[in-house]
Design a protein around this motif. Structure first.
Motif, short mmCIF file in Angstrom:
data_model
loop_
_atom_site.label_atom_id
_atom_site.label_comp_id
_atom_site.label_asym_id
_atom_site.label_seq_id
_atom_site.Cartn_x
_atom_site.Cartn_y
_atom_site.Cartn_z
N TYR A 73 0.83 -1.20 0.00
CA TYR A 73 0.00 0.00 0.00
C TYR A 73 0.87 1.25 0.00
O TYR A 73 2.00 1.24 0.48
N TYR A 80 0.17 5.09 1.62
CA TYR A 80 -0.67 5.97 2.41
C TYR A 80 -0.03 7.36 2.44
O TYR A 80 1.19 7.49 2.41
N GLN A 119 0.09 10.84 4.80
CA GLN A 119 -0.26 11.43 6.10
C GLN A 119 -0.05 12.93 6.01
O GLN A 119 1.07 13.40 5.80
N PHE A 123 -3.51 12.78 9.59
CA PHE A 123 -4.53 11.85 9.13
C PHE A 123 -3.96 10.96 8.04
O PHE A 123 -3.48 11.45 7.02
N LEU A 124 -4.02 9.63 8.24
CA LEU A 124 -3.50 8.66 7.28
C LEU A 124 -4.57 8.29 6.27
O LEU A 124 -5.62 7.79 6.64
N ILE A 162 -5.46 6.23 2.59
CA ILE A 162 -5.03 5.27 1.58
C ILE A 162 -4.97 5.93 0.22
O ILE A 162 -5.82 6.75 -0.15
N SER A 206 -3.48 0.38 -3.33
CA SER A 206 -3.07 -0.92 -2.82
C SER A 206 -2.86 -1.85 -4.01
O SER A 206 -3.55 -1.75 -5.03
N GLU A 226 -7.49 5.43 -4.84
CA GLU A 226 -8.48 6.19 -4.08
C GLU A 226 -8.50 7.66 -4.49
O GLU A 226 -7.90 8.49 -3.83
N PHE A 233 3.74 6.97 3.36
CA PHE A 233 4.11 5.69 3.98
C PHE A 233 3.79 4.55 3.05
O PHE A 233 2.68 4.46 2.50
N PHE A 236 4.42 -1.03 8.40
CA PHE A 236 4.69 0.23 7.72
C PHE A 236 6.18 0.49 7.60
O PHE A 236 6.97 0.07 8.47
#
Lengths: 113, 111
Positions: B33, B35, B37, B42-43, B45, B48, B58, B90, B102
């Motif tokens: 994945y 991500y 932040q 706030f993490l 997505i 993936s 996304e 991440f 992670f």
């Protein structure tokens, strides 16, 4: 709308006390919920996973509960230590076959010596 | 041995440039994945991949393009960088979606 909510205010407690962090979700029906710890400048670290058919899960000083009726998970750290100070994130699988976790914004825990 | 490693750790670049972030996992996990932040921690997505196949994109601008040459690698290429792309990115991996591991993150600053 779908939401995962954690208390945005920091939790400040005395060493030795039990820390309790809350995770509430809306309009999700997760099969499981996960908790992570994140230290400044680091990636989140997986702590515990609890499934919908499990009411409680323990690992050393950590305990997680999962109430699918209340749509809530509680994360407890007993006998807290200053080294437990970090941000704790809850996360859930939205069960849409999408291979992803949705994270809450986290709660910062500060344990005073 | 680092389980999920991403490079570079810090990236400072000018608007309009193109940059890449690399990620490798040695855990044998099937799913990887990316991500993002943001400054509010706030993490979110972004992508993936499962066994080198894209599963999620996304609502990420198409300036972001992930590439998975094999199951152990998932790289992120970003074209025409904008100020709003500044964040910590991440990489993570998991076996069947449980218990993500992670990387330590790449702090991207666009100036």
């Amino acid at each position: 709308s779908q939401k995962i909510e954690q208390n945005s205010e920091a939790l400040n407690i005395q060493e030795g006390k039990t820390a309790t962090l809350t995770c509430n979700y809306t309009n999700y029906s997760p099969a499981y919920l996960q908790w992570y710890r994140q230290d400044p400048g680091r990636g989140p670290v997986f702590l515990l996973l609890i499934r919908e058919n499990e009411k409680e899960k323990r690992k050393e000083r950590l305990k997680v509960t999962f109430d699918t009726t209340l749509k809530q998970s509680l994360f407890h750290i007993t006998a807290s230590q200053p080294a437990d100070s970090a941000t704790y994130l809850c996360a859930l699988d939205p069960m849409d076959s999408s291979y992803k976790l949705i994270f809450g914004s986290g709660t910062r825990l500060l344990v005073r010596p | 041995d680092t389980a999920v490693s991403q490079t570079p750790k810090y990236l400072v670049t000018q608007m309009g440039n193109d940059k890449s972030i690399k990620c490798e996992q040695n855990l044998g996990h099937d799913t990887m994945y990316w991500y993002k932040q943001d400054s509010k921690k706030f993490l979110k997505i972004m992508f993936s991949y499962n066994n080198k196949e894209l599963i999620i994109n996304e609502t990420v601008p198409n300036r972001f393009s992930p590439k998975s040459p094999d199951k152990a690698h998932l790289n992120l290429h970003i074209n025409s960088l904008e100020l709003g792309d500044s964040a910590v990115y991440f990489c993570a991996s998991s076996p069947d979606g449980n218990g993500y591991t992670f990387g330590s993150g790449t702090r991207l600053t666009v100036v």
